[in-house]
Design an enzyme around this catalytic site. Sequence first.
Site, PDB file in Angstrom:
ATOM      1  N   HIS A   1      -5.152   9.622  -0.120  1.00 50.71           N
ATOM      2  CA  HIS A   1      -4.972   8.740   1.044  1.00 50.71           C
ATOM      3  C   HIS A   1      -5.761   9.213   2.259  1.00 50.71           C
ATOM      4  O   HIS A   1      -5.505   8.814   3.386  1.00 50.71           O
ATOM      5  CB  HIS A   1      -3.483   8.548   1.402  1.00 50.71           C
ATOM      6  CG  HIS A   1      -3.252   7.331   2.261  1.00 50.71           C
ATOM      7  ND1 HIS A   1      -3.177   7.384   3.632  1.00 50.71           N
ATOM      8  CD2 HIS A   1      -3.119   6.030   1.942  1.00 50.71           C
ATOM      9  CE1 HIS A   1      -2.997   6.169   4.121  1.00 50.71           C
ATOM     10  NE2 HIS A   1      -2.958   5.326   3.109  1.00 50.71           N
TER      11      HIS A   1
ATOM     12  N   HIS B   1       3.794  -2.293   3.178  1.00 57.48           N
ATOM     13  CA  HIS B   1       3.887  -0.952   2.582  1.00 57.48           C
ATOM     14  C   HIS B   1       5.287  -0.782   2.008  1.00 57.48           C
ATOM     15  O   HIS B   1       6.270  -1.026   2.723  1.00 57.48           O
ATOM     16  CB  HIS B   1       3.635   0.120   3.647  1.00 57.48           C
ATOM     17  CG  HIS B   1       2.301   0.014   4.310  1.00 57.48           C
ATOM     18  ND1 HIS B   1       1.997  -0.967   5.237  1.00 57.48           N
ATOM     19  CD2 HIS B   1       1.178   0.760   4.164  1.00 57.48           C
ATOM     20  CE1 HIS B   1       0.742  -0.811   5.632  1.00 57.48           C
ATOM     21  NE2 HIS B   1       0.216   0.229   4.997  1.00 57.48           N
TER      22      HIS B   1
ATOM     23  N   HIS C   1      -5.723   3.010  -4.281  1.00 55.16           N
ATOM     24  CA  HIS C   1      -5.733   3.264  -2.837  1.00 55.16           C
ATOM     25  C   HIS C   1      -6.181   4.706  -2.586  1.00 55.16           C
ATOM     26  O   HIS C   1      -5.739   5.360  -1.649  1.00 55.16           O
ATOM     27  CB  HIS C   1      -4.317   3.012  -2.301  1.00 55.16           C
ATOM     28  CG  HIS C   1      -4.231   2.836  -0.817  1.00 55.16           C
ATOM     29  ND1 HIS C   1      -5.130   2.079  -0.103  1.00 55.16           N
ATOM     30  CD2 HIS C   1      -3.335   3.309   0.101  1.00 55.16           C
ATOM     31  CE1 HIS C   1      -4.788   2.100   1.180  1.00 55.16           C
ATOM     32  NE2 HIS C   1      -3.714   2.847   1.331  1.00 55.16           N
TER      33      HIS C   1
ATOM     34  N   ASP D   1       0.822  -1.220   0.000  1.00 51.69           N
ATOM     35  CA  ASP D   1       0.000   0.000   0.000  1.00 51.69           C
ATOM     36  C   ASP D   1       0.855   1.269   0.000  1.00 51.69           C
ATOM     37  O   ASP D   1       2.009   1.252   0.436  1.00 51.69           O
ATOM     38  CB  ASP D   1      -0.860   0.036   1.276  1.00 51.69           C
ATOM     39  CG  ASP D   1      -2.054  -0.886   1.192  1.00 51.69           C
ATOM     40  OD1 ASP D   1      -2.083  -1.728   0.284  1.00 51.69           O
ATOM     41  OD2 ASP D   1      -2.934  -0.762   2.053  1.00 51.69           O
TER      42      ASP D   1
HETATM   43 ZN   LIG Z   1      -2.625   3.286   3.110  1.00 48.59          ZN
END
Ligand SMILES: [Zn+2]
Length: 224
Positions: free
Chosen positions: A87, A175, A83, A32
Amino acid sequence: MKRCIALILCLILLRLPTHAAEQEKLVALTFDDGPSGRYTQRLLDGLEERNVKATFLLCGYRMEQYPTLTQKIYQLGHEIGLHGYSHKTLQHTCRQGAQREIQKAMELIPDGCEITFFRSPGGLCSKDVLEVAKEWELSMLLWSVDPKDWAVHDAAAITKSVVDRVKDGDIILLHDMSDSSVDAAFTIIDQLQEQGYRFVTASQLAAEKNITPRPGIEYRRFGA
Ligand SMILES: [Zn+2]
């Protein structure tokens, strides 16, 4: 004697499915918040060395910052999902706000790249967000293994947390935002490949498990 042979045959047949299941352990790595410059680049190099395809849930504002890297993720055969653009979490956002977040991110996706999944920031969602995702024909991709790499920053601890609990069909959340996360991704791959796991993208995992992701529906893992 005949009874004995029949018994042996039965035992062999009973064992076959178990053996097949053991051989076919599948797992998906998902990253992510990127693309993020050198961390993503290092990750792409290491994935290529290991012949692993992953799923990248990209943020729109970062795709604007790193268009070449975004294109490279796609060209290397990894899966791209959305995503959001900024954010920001969407659980309290109005329908129009969710629509803007998805549309702005969608416009930055490389030409020809098909998008199946949306992962709402933080995994936080609302009925409105699910409906907007459905209109865009996007399924919601959550996760089943979360080592909290963004907070832990210790590659060994992240690796152990994943390897200790992972199962066939799991979706692992990481991530590509720090060296510790990238290091952990590599050791997770190396250790799980040794245990017979095969790494696939989220879409491939669904397909291998005979699941067609439905728009507007949340998925945490694919498989039993
Ligand atoms: Zn995120």
